[in-house]
Motif scaffolding. Structure first.
Motif, PDB file in Angstrom:
ATOM      1  N   THR A  83       0.809  -1.208   0.000  1.00  0.00           N
ATOM      2  CA  THR A  83       0.000   0.000   0.000  1.00  0.00           C
ATOM      3  C   THR A  83       0.848   1.266   0.000  1.00  0.00           C
ATOM      4  O   THR A  83       0.576   2.191  -0.736  1.00  0.00           O
ATOM      5  N   ASP A  84       1.892   1.336   0.835  1.00  0.00           N
ATOM      6  CA  ASP A  84       2.707   2.552   0.888  1.00  0.00           C
ATOM      7  C   ASP A  84       3.975   2.355   0.069  1.00  0.00           C
ATOM      8  O   ASP A  84       4.928   1.714   0.506  1.00  0.00           O
ATOM      9  N   LEU A  85       3.972   2.940  -1.099  1.00  0.00           N
ATOM     10  CA  LEU A  85       5.088   2.790  -2.031  1.00  0.00           C
ATOM     11  C   LEU A  85       6.390   3.332  -1.462  1.00  0.00           C
ATOM     12  O   LEU A  85       7.438   2.698  -1.592  1.00  0.00           O
ATOM     13  N   LEU A 101      11.667   0.554   4.344  1.00  0.00           N
ATOM     14  CA  LEU A 101      11.225   0.763   5.715  1.00  0.00           C
ATOM     15  C   LEU A 101      10.277  -0.344   6.157  1.00  0.00           C
ATOM     16  O   LEU A 101       9.398  -0.748   5.395  1.00  0.00           O
ATOM     17  N   THR A 102      10.453  -0.786   7.365  1.00  0.00           N
ATOM     18  CA  THR A 102       9.567  -1.801   7.929  1.00  0.00           C
ATOM     19  C   THR A 102       8.994  -1.286   9.241  1.00  0.00           C
ATOM     20  O   THR A 102       9.665  -0.545   9.972  1.00  0.00           O
ATOM     21  N   PRO A 103       7.765  -1.659   9.537  1.00  0.00           N
ATOM     22  CA  PRO A 103       7.180  -1.250  10.812  1.00  0.00           C
ATOM     23  C   PRO A 103       8.090  -1.666  11.970  1.00  0.00           C
ATOM     24  O   PRO A 103       8.652  -2.767  11.963  1.00  0.00           O
ATOM     25  N   GLY A 104       8.248  -0.754  12.900  1.00  0.00           N
ATOM     26  CA  GLY A 104       9.115  -1.010  14.040  1.00  0.00           C
ATOM     27  C   GLY A 104      10.494  -0.405  13.907  1.00  0.00           C
ATOM     28  O   GLY A 104      11.193  -0.224  14.900  1.00  0.00           O
ATOM     29  N   SER A 105      10.906  -0.076  12.691  1.00  0.00           N
ATOM     30  CA  SER A 105      12.214   0.559  12.526  1.00  0.00           C
ATOM     31  C   SER A 105      12.102   2.021  12.941  1.00  0.00           C
ATOM     32  O   SER A 105      11.033   2.627  12.873  1.00  0.00           O
ATOM     33  N   ALA A 106      13.207   2.590  13.365  1.00  0.00           N
ATOM     34  CA  ALA A 106      13.211   3.979  13.807  1.00  0.00           C
ATOM     35  C   ALA A 106      12.833   4.928  12.671  1.00  0.00           C
ATOM     36  O   ALA A 106      12.102   5.898  12.882  1.00  0.00           O
TER      37      ALA A 106
END
Length: 174
Positions: free
Chosen positions: A10-12, A19-24
């Protein structure tokens, strides 16, 4: 409505910047969730097959060419892959990928890509004379507006991806 190309999340921007969820870096970007959402919505609107003025193939060729000129290897690869998923003239695709749009026989597409090059390489030269080449090649006023909006968005998208990639790389090397 989200218009993604085959295999796209969804987020290009998140996907292209790694980027992955949880990364700073992802968390930093999500602090301004409205900006991330608006950026994706702008992409979706500009690459909506129903958008009038420029065909989806023309918009993808502009995106691929602009990414080549900038240069952004990440975006170039993304838009080249998108071109492969759609019926795009092989000669036009090759001219864009090699940076030789002057060899394109279609005067409309050649004018579109020449204007793209002008705005990316020398924006000051994107004056009235440069704009007038577009209607002379058959573009309507709405098509010219779409083209200008697309080029501006691609410039923004390139800078966001590059900045997030740099932050992400810093995050992963420290």
């Amino acid at each position: 409505m989200t218009h993604t190309f085959e295999g796209e999340t969804t987020d290009l921007i998140d996907r292209l910047a790694g980027l992955t969820p949880g990364s700073a870096t992802h968390a930093l970007r999500q602090r301004r969730d409205k900006v991330a959402v608006a950026t994706q919505q702008s992409h979706d609107a500009l690459f909506d097959p129903a958008l009038e003025g420029l065909t989806l193939a023309e918009r993808l060729l502009v995106a691929c060419y602009a990414s080549r000129l900038t240069p952004s290897a990440t975006l170039f690869a993304h838009y080249r892959e998108a071109l492969e998923q759609h019926s795009v003239d092989a000669a036009a695709r090759a001219a864009v990928e090699t940076g030789a749009p002057d060899d394109i026989s279609d005067a409309r597409l050649r004018a579109i890509l020449t204007f793209t090059r002008t705005l990316i390489e020398n924006p000051v030269a994107g004056d009235q004379a440069a704009l007038q080449t577009l209607p002379a090649a058959g573009l309507t006023t709405p098509a010219v507006v779409v083209l200008a909006q697309l080029i501006a968005f691609l410039s923004y998208q390139t800078r966001v991806v590059a900045g997030l990639q740099a932050l992400h790389q810093l995050e992963t090397t420290t």
